[in-house]
Design an enzyme around this catalytic site. Structure first.
Site, PDB file in Angstrom:
ATOM      1  N   HIS A 133     -11.117 -22.900  -7.743  1.00 28.52           N
ATOM      2  CA  HIS A 133     -12.257 -22.029  -7.613  1.00 28.52           C
ATOM      3  C   HIS A 133     -12.497 -21.753  -6.149  1.00 28.52           C
ATOM      4  O   HIS A 133     -13.438 -21.243  -5.631  1.00 28.52           O
ATOM      5  CB  HIS A 133     -13.628 -22.322  -8.544  1.00 28.52           C
TER       6      HIS A 133
ATOM      7  N   SER B 248      -4.594  -4.706  16.742  1.00 28.31           N
ATOM      8  CA  SER B 248      -5.662  -3.626  16.187  1.00 28.31           C
ATOM      9  C   SER B 248      -5.512  -2.637  17.479  1.00 28.31           C
ATOM     10  O   SER B 248      -5.468  -2.979  18.367  1.00 28.31           O
ATOM     11  CB  SER B 248      -6.697  -4.118  16.067  1.00 28.31           C
TER      12      SER B 248
ATOM     13  N   LYS C 273      -7.387  -8.875  17.787  1.00 25.39           N
ATOM     14  CA  LYS C 273      -6.760  -9.172  16.615  1.00 25.39           C
ATOM     15  C   LYS C 273      -5.376  -9.272  16.436  1.00 25.39           C
ATOM     16  O   LYS C 273      -4.517  -8.889  17.139  1.00 25.39           O
ATOM     17  CB  LYS C 273      -7.115  -7.749  15.729  1.00 25.39           C
TER      18      LYS C 273
ATOM     19  N   TYR D  65      18.595  10.303 -27.352  1.00 20.31           N
ATOM     20  CA  TYR D  65      18.466  10.832 -25.823  1.00 20.31           C
ATOM     21  C   TYR D  65      17.433  11.765 -25.887  1.00 20.31           C
ATOM     22  O   TYR D  65      17.458  12.982 -27.010  1.00 20.31           O
ATOM     23  CB  TYR D  65      19.860  11.310 -25.383  1.00 20.31           C
TER      24      TYR D  65
END
Ligand code: ARG
Length: 466
Positions: free
Chosen positions: A160, A281, A287, A321
């Site tokens: 979780h 960035s 970043k 086909y």
């Protein structure tokens, strides 16, 4: 002599094809990718026609030479592709007639584009599979190398996305290894379905010529001819199976990519990705973005879409086909390209992932990851598991209110919850002690991981030999 661009079927028609229809139905823009396979199939078909006496040796030789010339022209980029000739098959055949004259018109004896295109696709896909499998193996080897290197590296294991129990990073790498192992097994099964020869099915009914289908299959290294001519020209299960393999592979790659993205975040800080695999960035100078795993995760969309496209394409088609089948190619090509790209880039990235052992250990020390170990300890001392669970629950609550980790509680403090607790309790309260104790087969203990690494290497070797 027909004019250039004249359709091979023109005889039955009283007017030329509408330009709109020509453009709408042409596939040469994308199916020219099959030219090598198309020529490979034509060469064997020509030799088979000579074997059964439909061509004489000289005619066969002329055809083979002209086919070589066509291949050379396409390789050199000088081939006169013409979309009014609809597809790769008619483009090549038309050029063959230009180069070899009337003998070029004999090649299509006992053959239809229906069995031809099915054969081309199978040859193409078989080659693709034979390129993909070694890349998957490389990816697996990177995982096993990391597993060996980090067999004793402790990290939190999650359920979780909540800290559950301590595990080792090596163990996690071997979990990835298993996913890819199953993918390779699926791919190998898929290859068996691909590797059959539709040639000789002709349009749908088989042929009145004594075609030697076994010879053709053998020469093209197919395992056998397809057993039913109607099925041979209408079946695309092999392509669907490949796309299903790819879809499942991408559930795995997207999970792996997602974990890389999470782990590389400041919040986790478990790994660092090499700068050369990241981007910055345009606005935020700090970043460093994990674009590569993000894109791999994102590419799963088109791969799943291709599987759905092929399933929908084939659903409800009457035998044999139908032109619908022309729509199989772009989905299949895109899937092959996407698999090749993504596996290649992940396999090159993984060996350069820097593992932050301290940060992983620190994270494993958070979240009371050894609570189950404490319960197990009490069970060893003969307390029933349910009672132990209850006792440890209270100890965890106590630790939370004091803002301390379980191994930071004193012995007396712990003993107030259960007289069964003795000084040896501290062996199980540390994440290192916890992982050491999980020595069951397939478990997370460093000794177990080291053994599994050996096994993994043997399995890789054995798989290759198959
Ligand atoms: N371009 C066609 C395809 O990709 C080749 C087969 C065409 N056959 C036909 N009967 N029109 O499926």
């Amino acid at each position: 002599m027909k004019e250039k661009g004249t359709k091979p079927w023109a005889g039955r028609f009283s007017e030329t094809t509408d330009a709109l229809v020509e453009q709408f139905s042409a596939s040469v823009g994308f199916d020219k990718r099959l030219y090598k396979q198309d020529i490979q199939g034509s060469r064997v078909h020509a030799r088979m026609l000579a074997r059964i006496g439909i061509l004489d040796d000289r005619e066969c030789e002329q055809l083979l030479q002209a086919l070589d010339t066509v291949a050379a022209e396409i390789d050199a980029g000088s081939f006169p592709w013409d979309s009014s000739l609809e597809d790769v098959h008619m483009n090549i055949e038309s050029r063959l007639v230009e180069l070899a004259g009337d003998v070029g018109k004999r090649l299509h004896t006992g053959r239809s584009r229906n069995d031809q295109v099915a054969a081309d696709l199978r040859l193409y896909l078989r080659e693709a599979i034979d390129r993909i499998d070694p890349l998957l193996e490389t990816l697996q080897r990177a995982m096993v190398d990391l597993a060996e290197q980090e067999s004793g590296t402790v990290m939190p294991g999650f359920t979780h996305l909540q800290v559950a129990q301590a595990v080792t990073f090596g163990h996690h790498m071997l979990a990835w290894f298993e996913m890819i192992f199953r993918d390779r097994e699926r791919l190998a099964r898929c290859r068996k379905g691909v590797n059959l020869s539709p040639l000789g099915a002709a349009a749908l009914a088989g042929s009145s010529f004594a075609l030697d289908r076994e010879f053709v299959a053998r020469e093209l290294q197919f395992a056998a001819p397809c057993d039913n001519s109607l099925d041979a020209v209408s079946d695309r299960d092999f392509a669907i199976e490949f796309c299903a393999f790819a879809a499942i592979l991408f559930t795995h790659l997207s999970r792996i990519a997602e974990e890389l993205v999470l782990w590389a975040s400041a919040q986790f800080g478990f790994i660092e990705l090499p700068d050369r695999f990241c981007t910055g960035s345009s606005m935020m100078p700090q970043k460093k973005n994990p674009d590569v795993p993000e894109l791999v995760r994102g590419k799963s969309g088109r791969v799943f879409a291709s599987l759905l496209a092929l399933l929908t394409l084939m659903k409800g088609q009457p035998l044999a086909y139908n032109k619908d089948n022309q729509e199989d190619k772009e989905a299949l090509f895109d899937t092959v390209d996407t698999v090749l790209d993504c596996v290649t880039v992940l396999a090159s990235l993984l060996p350069h992932v820097r593992v932050n052992r301290e940060q992983m250990l620190a994270a494993a020390q958070q979240g009371h990851a050894t609570a189950t170990d404490l319960a197990d300890y009490l069970v060893q001392k003969k307390l029933p598991f349910r009672a132990a669970h209850e006792t440890v629950g209270r100890i965890v609550r106590h630790a939370i209110t004091r803002n301390r980790r379980l191994e930071q509680l004193d012995l007396q403090e712990l003993q107030a919850f259960s007289p069964l607790i003795e000084p040896d309790v501290f062996d199980v309260l540390s994440p290192e002690g916890s992982v050491r104790s999980k020595n069951t087969y397939g478990g997370t203990a460093p000794a177990q991981v080291a053994m599994q690494v050996e096994q993994a290497r043997l399995r890789l070797k054995a798989f290759k030999a198959d």
